[in-house]
Write an enzyme that holds these catalytic residues in place. Structure first.
Site, PDB file in Angstrom:
ATOM      1  CG  ASP A 174      -1.499  -1.299   1.585  1.00  0.00           C
ATOM      2  OD1 ASP A 174      -1.604  -2.142   0.684  1.00  0.00           O
ATOM      3  OD2 ASP A 174      -1.862  -1.500   2.759  1.00  0.00           O
ATOM      4  CD  GLU A 409       1.512  -6.192   9.326  1.00  0.00           C
ATOM      5  OE1 GLU A 409       1.207  -5.905  10.521  1.00  0.00           O
ATOM      6  OE2 GLU A 409       0.999  -5.617   8.349  1.00  0.00           O
TER       7      GLU A 409
HETATM    8  C1  9WN Z   1      -5.220  -2.903   3.674  1.00  0.00           C
HETATM    9  C2  9WN Z   1      -3.745  -7.789   5.559  1.00  0.00           C
HETATM   10  C3  9WN Z   1      -3.294  -6.650   4.676  1.00  0.00           C
HETATM   11  C4  9WN Z   1      -2.306  -7.113   3.583  1.00  0.00           C
HETATM   12  C5  9WN Z   1      -1.679  -5.945   2.843  1.00  0.00           C
HETATM   13  C6  9WN Z   1      -1.058  -4.991   3.870  1.00  0.00           C
HETATM   14  C7  9WN Z   1      -2.122  -4.539   4.873  1.00  0.00           C
HETATM   15  C8  9WN Z   1      -4.316  -3.410   4.796  1.00  0.00           C
HETATM   16  C9  9WN Z   1      -4.109  -2.328   5.841  1.00  0.00           C
HETATM   17  O1  9WN Z   1      -2.683  -5.668   5.515  1.00  0.00           O
HETATM   18  O2  9WN Z   1      -3.080  -3.781   4.165  1.00  0.00           O
HETATM   19  O3  9WN Z   1      -5.473  -3.973   2.782  1.00  0.00           O
HETATM   20  O4  9WN Z   1      -5.083  -2.020   6.547  1.00  0.00           O
HETATM   21  O5  9WN Z   1      -2.999  -1.785   5.969  1.00  0.00           O
HETATM   22  O6  9WN Z   1      -0.454  -3.901   3.244  1.00  0.00           O
HETATM   23  O7  9WN Z   1      -0.699  -6.409   1.935  1.00  0.00           O
HETATM   24  O8  9WN Z   1      -2.963  -7.934   2.663  1.00  0.00           O
HETATM   25  O9  9WN Z   1      -2.652  -8.477   6.086  1.00  0.00           O
END
Ligand code: 9WN
Length: 446
Positions: A174, A409
């Protein structure tokens, strides 16, 4: 690590996956992400395939139950039992049931990278019960095809022939520096923060997460896509953000290679998948390969500008078996350069961003730290192209580090800190896969 230590770590990974299992799917983490995420589930199912074949299959069947009629597989599938304050944006924000999503399930309107076909092939390859795995492949294959068809039909840029994303959340990375310039151009409504509240910062240090400036752009883009009810044709004229991402397209081509193999296993015509994979690969080479930087870069199709930066996304096409030798050589050289130092004893995993960049940040979301999923794909790429020793050093470094500090993470590449959620599911799942492979390699050598 000894076999006993690897087994011990596999046991700990299994505990994390058990704790995060919610009966029909796995949440990414208890702290930050209490629903089902699309590409997380694909990675999770790869780890599960070694220890719980049924659960691995159920994980993806559940995800594909929320597939939209147009074929898209949504970024998030919401658990109705979780209060809406637990995660923002919640299902009330997306209103998917009113705007084209499935009738009885709430989802987001966006997508995530299409790594699912690859995961299904891994499930089949690792299956103890081949008959059940075959039945699983038979059921899921048409849905995988429909998913990719959505991308080829509704999300393909005519000029380059490549798939574009319309939101940074769709890339899975992101906050990558690749999106800085296009995001910087977004016009944002002034009242975003009077209408919405971030939830992530109640759990995690703000220094590890995207800034409010970036976040309000995320919300703005989601609101604009929602305003056309997630209709891609209608959205085309008003898009403020449309980017061709080398990770997304690299994974798509890799998954089309997997679909070719799945089609062959099922005894159905497979040549269209080979053609799709080759077409995406060739277009990536012409449109996204930056010879001077020796990596793939992203292309902003709203402004016609490439982001000439070295990020882990630019290395992901290494996963492709059919990558031409000269491009492979460029990428392999890059992996050992000052920009990444992959498999060199001092760096843990694959840094998400150029170690040598002036704005490299070892702890900030996707702007420096190493994640296990992207490191795992690069590890697969190194193995694919015969760099077995470098791949083993990369895997061992990650395995040892995670065994010491836990299934976080993300990690500072110099090993000095870990961030985001603890007991993060894809970290556990893919470390588990690396441990099993390490054991198998050792047995084969002996
Ligand atoms: C938005 C769930 C997700 C991953 C993404 C990571 C993070 C979410 C957030 O978490 O994104 O989708 O709220 O930050 O960037 O790769 O799938 O683990």
């Amino acid at each position: 690590m000894s076999e006993t230590e690897l087994d011990e770590l596999i046991g700990r990974a299994r505990d994390v996956l058990d704790a995060n299992w919610r009966g029909t799917s796995t949440i990414p983490s208890q702290i930050l992400y209490p629903h089902q995420w699309s590409w997380d589930s694909a990675f999770i199912s790869i780890g599960l395939s070694h220890i719980h074949q049924d659960r691995a299959q159920t994980e993806l069947r559940t995800l594909f139950d929320s597939q939209w009629e147009d074929g898209r597989v949504p970024q998030i599938t919401f658990n109705p039992e979780i209060p809406s304050e637990a995660y923002f944006p919640s299902s009330d924000f997306w209103q998917s049931r009113d705007f084209g999503g499935p009738d009885r399930i709430d989802t987001s309107g966006l997508v995530q990278p299409p790594v699912h076909a690859r995961a299904c092939l891994e499930i089949y390859r690792n299956a103890e019960d081949r008959d059940r795995a075959l039945e699983f492949l038979r059921d899921i294959y048409p849905r995988l095809v429909a998913w990719h068809r959505y991308l080829f039909t509704h999300r393909t840029d005519d000029e380059s022939g490549l798939v574009f994303v319309i939101h940074p959340w769709e890339t899975g990375l992101d906050n990558s520096p690749l999106w800085d310039e296009p995001l910087g151009e977004i016009r944002v409504e002034s009242d975003i923060w009077s209408r919405f509240t971030r939830r992530d910062l109640s759990h995690i240090d703000h220094r590890d997460r995207p800034s409010n400036d970036v976040y309000e752009r995320f919300i703005q883009l989601a609101l604009e896509y929602r305003s056309v009810h997630y209709n891609d044709a209608e959205y085309a004229d008003m898009r403020q953000f449309a980017v061709i991402d080398p990770l997304f397209n690299g994974i798509l081509a890799w998954s089309e290679e997997a679909l070719e193999e799945i089609a062959t296993i099922l005894g159905v015509e497979s040549s269209a998948h080979r053609a799709n994979s080759d077409r995406v690969r060739d277009a990536m080479i012409t449109q996204l390969f930056d010879e001077e930087l020796s990596v793939f870069v992203s292309l902003d199709i709203v402004r016609g500008v490439r982001a000439r930066k070295c990020t882990v996304s630019g290395l992901i096409p290494l996963t492709l078996a059919s990558l031409p030798a000269d491009i492979t050589e460029h990428l392999l050289q890059k992996t050992t350069s000052v920009h990444f130092h992959i498999g060199d004893g001092d760096v843990i995993g694959v840094p998400s961003y150029d170690l040598d960049a002036s704005d490299f940040n070892p702890r900030l979301y996707w702007r420096g730290p190493a994640w296990v999923n992207t490191s795992w794909m690069v590890w697969r790429g190194l193995r694919q192209h015969g760099r077995m020793d470098q791949a083993a050093r990369l895997a061992n470094g990650l395995i040892e580090h995670v065994s010491r500090v836990g299934f976080y993470e993300y990690f500072n590449p110099d090993g000095s800190g870990q961030h985001g959620s603890s007991d993060f599911s894809w970290t556990a799942a893919l470390i588990l896969d690396m441990c099993v492979t390490t054991k198998t390699d050792a047995t084969a050598k002996a």
